[in-house]
Design an enzyme around this catalytic site. Structure first.
Site, PDB file in Angstrom:
ATOM      1  N   HIS A  18       0.830  -1.201   0.000  1.00  0.00           N
ATOM      2  CA  HIS A  18       0.000   0.000   0.000  1.00  0.00           C
ATOM      3  C   HIS A  18       0.869   1.258   0.000  1.00  0.00           C
ATOM      4  O   HIS A  18       2.102   1.188  -0.136  1.00  0.00           O
ATOM      5  CB  HIS A  18      -0.992  -0.028   1.170  1.00  0.00           C
ATOM      6  CG  HIS A  18      -0.357  -0.088   2.538  1.00  0.00           C
ATOM      7  ND1 HIS A  18       0.515   0.859   3.002  1.00  0.00           N
ATOM      8  CD2 HIS A  18      -0.468  -1.013   3.536  1.00  0.00           C
ATOM      9  CE1 HIS A  18       0.908   0.553   4.222  1.00  0.00           C
ATOM     10  NE2 HIS A  18       0.336  -0.593   4.570  1.00  0.00           N
ATOM     11  N   HIS A  21       4.180   1.356   2.214  1.00  0.00           N
ATOM     12  CA  HIS A  21       5.280   0.557   1.652  1.00  0.00           C
ATOM     13  C   HIS A  21       5.825   1.237   0.394  1.00  0.00           C
ATOM     14  O   HIS A  21       7.028   1.254   0.145  1.00  0.00           O
ATOM     15  CB  HIS A  21       4.806  -0.840   1.226  1.00  0.00           C
ATOM     16  CG  HIS A  21       4.069  -1.594   2.295  1.00  0.00           C
ATOM     17  ND1 HIS A  21       2.828  -2.142   2.090  1.00  0.00           N
ATOM     18  CD2 HIS A  21       4.401  -1.901   3.563  1.00  0.00           C
ATOM     19  CE1 HIS A  21       2.429  -2.757   3.186  1.00  0.00           C
ATOM     20  NE2 HIS A  21       3.361  -2.621   4.106  1.00  0.00           N
ATOM     21  N   CYS A 126       1.628 -10.016  23.453  1.00  0.00           N
ATOM     22  CA  CYS A 126       0.670  -9.578  22.430  1.00  0.00           C
ATOM     23  C   CYS A 126       1.091 -10.215  21.102  1.00  0.00           C
ATOM     24  O   CYS A 126       2.203  -9.985  20.629  1.00  0.00           O
ATOM     25  CB  CYS A 126       0.644  -8.064  22.302  1.00  0.00           C
ATOM     26  SG  CYS A 126      -0.351  -7.555  20.878  1.00  0.00           S
ATOM     27  N   CYS A 129       1.817  -7.614  18.243  1.00  0.00           N
ATOM     28  CA  CYS A 129       3.126  -6.941  18.288  1.00  0.00           C
ATOM     29  C   CYS A 129       4.279  -7.934  18.291  1.00  0.00           C
ATOM     30  O   CYS A 129       5.433  -7.541  18.118  1.00  0.00           O
ATOM     31  CB  CYS A 129       3.279  -6.101  19.560  1.00  0.00           C
ATOM     32  SG  CYS A 129       2.033  -4.856  19.768  1.00  0.00           S
ATOM     33  N   CYS A 143      -3.184  -4.247  25.243  1.00  0.00           N
ATOM     34  CA  CYS A 143      -2.059  -3.788  24.424  1.00  0.00           C
ATOM     35  C   CYS A 143      -2.399  -2.396  23.883  1.00  0.00           C
ATOM     36  O   CYS A 143      -3.463  -2.213  23.286  1.00  0.00           O
ATOM     37  CB  CYS A 143      -1.832  -4.760  23.266  1.00  0.00           C
ATOM     38  SG  CYS A 143      -0.893  -4.019  21.922  1.00  0.00           S
ATOM     39  N   HIS A 146      -2.947  -2.692  19.911  1.00  0.00           N
ATOM     40  CA  HIS A 146      -3.991  -3.544  19.328  1.00  0.00           C
ATOM     41  C   HIS A 146      -5.295  -3.547  20.108  1.00  0.00           C
ATOM     42  O   HIS A 146      -6.268  -4.153  19.663  1.00  0.00           O
ATOM     43  CB  HIS A 146      -3.455  -4.975  19.152  1.00  0.00           C
ATOM     44  CG  HIS A 146      -2.374  -5.059  18.124  1.00  0.00           C
ATOM     45  ND1 HIS A 146      -1.041  -4.868  18.435  1.00  0.00           N
ATOM     46  CD2 HIS A 146      -2.432  -5.264  16.790  1.00  0.00           C
ATOM     47  CE1 HIS A 146      -0.331  -4.978  17.331  1.00  0.00           C
ATOM     48  NE2 HIS A 146      -1.139  -5.208  16.325  1.00  0.00           N
ATOM     49  N   LYS A 295      -7.804   6.612   9.382  1.00  0.00           N
ATOM     50  CA  LYS A 295      -6.722   5.674   9.126  1.00  0.00           C
ATOM     51  C   LYS A 295      -7.041   4.893   7.852  1.00  0.00           C
ATOM     52  O   LYS A 295      -8.207   4.659   7.545  1.00  0.00           O
ATOM     53  CB  LYS A 295      -6.648   4.705  10.300  1.00  0.00           C
ATOM     54  CG  LYS A 295      -5.244   4.382  10.694  1.00  0.00           C
ATOM     55  CD  LYS A 295      -5.227   3.481  11.895  1.00  0.00           C
ATOM     56  CE  LYS A 295      -4.006   2.694  11.799  1.00  0.00           C
ATOM     57  NZ  LYS A 295      -3.674   1.518  11.938  1.00  0.00           N
ATOM     58  N   LYS A 298      -8.960  -1.444   5.028  1.00  0.00           N
ATOM     59  CA  LYS A 298      -9.702  -2.121   3.976  1.00  0.00           C
ATOM     60  C   LYS A 298     -11.200  -1.854   4.123  1.00  0.00           C
ATOM     61  O   LYS A 298     -11.894  -1.615   3.150  1.00  0.00           O
ATOM     62  CB  LYS A 298      -9.452  -3.628   4.079  1.00  0.00           C
ATOM     63  CG  LYS A 298      -8.558  -4.149   2.990  1.00  0.00           C
ATOM     64  CD  LYS A 298      -8.567  -5.650   3.010  1.00  0.00           C
ATOM     65  CE  LYS A 298      -7.432  -6.169   2.151  1.00  0.00           C
ATOM     66  NZ  LYS A 298      -7.196  -7.569   2.342  1.00  0.00           N
TER      67      LYS A 298
END
Ligand code: MSP
Length: 522
Positions: A18, A21, A126, A129, A143, A146, A295, A298
């Site tokens: 995406h 990257h 976690c 992570c 966490c 997450h 953010k 998807k």
């Protein structure tokens, strides 16, 4: 020939390629092309990180065995970069045999030297992570990243004596002030190192995780994914062979975002010290791309996929331009379709594209495309024009050394603005009506063709396809030599250029996906 080595992070294969990257990869690609153009021998490494809990879980969720799963997603990364024209030299996979053997060799070396020991560890683990948390680090028992409740796990594991290297690491960072750059990340790392550094748990029992590289000294354990992943930067060079490790490794320029600062600024240099290897040259850290309204995810339908961008803009260059022009390396930047389209329309379609087609159209119309001679005595405005591009190139050199790509592009565009003013100032479209001024019009256009030739050279690292197209329009050979001739000597009088083409079509912004979603719901 001087050597320089660029690396991107090796990307996890639990997500498709995406925007984030693509940014790091485009930056590495731009740097590689730039250093090639100034005479360096370069090596550019990218690849995929394929072991660990996260990947094993993603494979399970997709209903396939880990190997077929990682083969598929790794291939997606590689073909995406190929289709985006990314000039990487090697694509590494942590599941490649040579990499696994290298990791085992280094583990054994550090173990034999006494810097890996067996101990007991308990903590809140976690899976997202892939790390243990202390109670203090959890937020409301969850966490912080997450928002999930971690499992309490107590088990025997192998530890890397990272604490032993805390002081040497601090000294190294002090002795080389730009080892970690920009400055803010160096400061962050030094602040972290004010607290005592704990040893690093570097194994996972096979009873809990099989998807990893077995420890060479205990088959009941596999390596912690970061210990495996970081070593890719050297294993790829060893695989390349010859004197690659000796000559490229000390010239390594890592490119990462701030999310993985700690592994690269703390685990990695201490691992290198323990393995008896020199340190990388620079750790270059950039900020995050954040979506304007939310953010990237998807489910919101706002994932920015590089190949969709390429398709939409009829090539990668407009998207590359936006990425490099909009983000100040080191700081966060906002992504929105509006901003993307505005940038491309303003800078590429209306400015660069328009300039090129205007100049080539005049050349074609007034002289049937044949380049006219330049006299020995240049008008003041001609020398100024050349001077402005020489200045832009000087500025660009400084900005590239500091990874300030947006400033480098600004410098080129400032020279381009000057060239547009030069057209207004010299007014070839008016002069051409005066039969006594034909020779001057020929000179003016010759200087303007020199502008396009210079642009083709300066833009090549950032916009490689556009640079190639410009050379094509000027009917110049594609090699470098034609581009490096001094101003005024790039074209033989009589040389015939090709006609103009539309370089960048004007675009409309897409509606914000969030608005679409809201409208659909109402
Ligand atoms: N596998 C590890 C890296 C191991 S390197 C030895 C990893 N992989 S990742 O797939 O999560 O990639 C993280 C990297 O992707 C970031 O450091 C950055 O290069 C890029 N980006 C992902 N999302 C990003 C943004 N939103 N903004 C900018 N770059 C980000 O971590």
């Amino acid at each position: 020939m001087e050597r320089i080595y660029f690396t991107t992070p090796i990307y996890y294969v639990n997500a498709e390629p995406h925007l984030g990257h693509t940014y790091t990869t485009v930056v590495a690609d731009t740097l590689k092309r730039y250093y090639n153009s100034i005479g360096y021998e370069t090596f550019f490494l990218t690849g995929t990180d394929e072991h660990g809990d996260k990947i094993a879980q993603a494979a399970e969720a997709s209903g396939t065995d880990p190997k077929s799963y990682v083969d598929r997603i790794s291939n997606l990364f590689r073909t995406t970069w190929d289709n985006c024209g990314i000039a990487y030299d090697h694509f590494i996979r942590t599941t490649d045999n040579y990499h696994k053997e290298f990791v085992q060799k280094i583990l054994q070396k550090i173990y034999d030297a006494g810097d890996i020991y067996f101990g007991e560890y308990g903590g809140f683990y976690c899976y997202g992570c892939e790390r243990f948390y202390t109670e203090k680090e959890l937020v409301d028992g969850k966490c912080p990243d997450h928002q999930t409740v971690p499992d309490y796990i107590s088990e025997k594991n192998y530890f890397f004596r990272m604490s032993k290297y805390q002081q040497p690491l601090i000294e190294t960072i002090w002795s080389k002030p730009d080892l970690i750059r920009p400055e803010r990340y160096r400061t962050e790392v030094l602040a972290f190192l004010r607290e005592p550094l704990e040893d690093l748990c570097i194994s996972r029992p096979t009873s809990r995780l099989q998807w990893g590289i077995p420890l060479p000294f205990d088959a009941n354990y596999v390596t912690y994914v970061w210990f495996d992943a970081l070593l890719n930067y050297v294993s790829a060079l060893e695989y390349r062979g010859g004197d690659s490790v000796q000559s490229f490794w000390p010239k390594a320029q890592h490119l990462i975002a701030k999310d993985i600062l700690k592994p690269h600024a703390i685990y990695w240099p201490t691992m290198l010290m323990a393995a008896g290897l020199p340190l990388y040259d620079h750790l270059n850290v950039h900020g995050y791309w954040v979506m304007d309204s939310a953010k990237m995810s998807k489910s919101l339908g706002n994932v920015v996929r590089p190949l969709e961008m390429k398709e939409r803009f009829k090539g990668m260059d407009p998207f590359r331009y936006f990425l490099l022009r909009e983000m100040a390396f080191g700081q966060d930047a906002k992504f929105s379709d509006q901003a993307l389209v505005m940038r491309i329309n303003a800078d590429l379609a209306n400015n660069l594209g328009n300039f090129v087609s205007r100049v080539l159209a005049m050349q074609e119309k007034y002289f049937a495309g044949a380049v006219q001679p330049i006299g020995a005595n240049w008008a003041a405005e001609d020398s100024q024009l050349r001077g402005k591009f020489a200045q832009a190139e000087d500025e660009l050199t400084g900005h590239m050394a500091e990874l300030q790509f947006h400033r480098a592009l600004e410098a080129i565009w400032s020279a381009l603005d000057h060239a547009n003013r030069y057209i207004v100032q010299t007014a070839p479209y008016t002069l051409i009506k005066d039969p006594g001024k034909q020779a001057r019009v020929g000179e003016v256009l010759h200087h303007l063709l020199e502008v396009i030739r210079t642009l083709s050279r300066l833009l090549a690292p950032f916009l490689p396809d556009t640079a190639r197209e410009l050379r094509g329009m000027l009917a110049l050979p594609q090699g470098q030599e034609a581009l490096f001739a001094p101003w005024g000597q790039g074209f033989q009088p009589g040389h015939k250029i090709n006609g103009p083409k539309i370089l960048f079509p004007r675009l409309e912004a897409l509606p914000d996906p969030l608005e679409v979603k809201i409208n659909n719901e109402s």
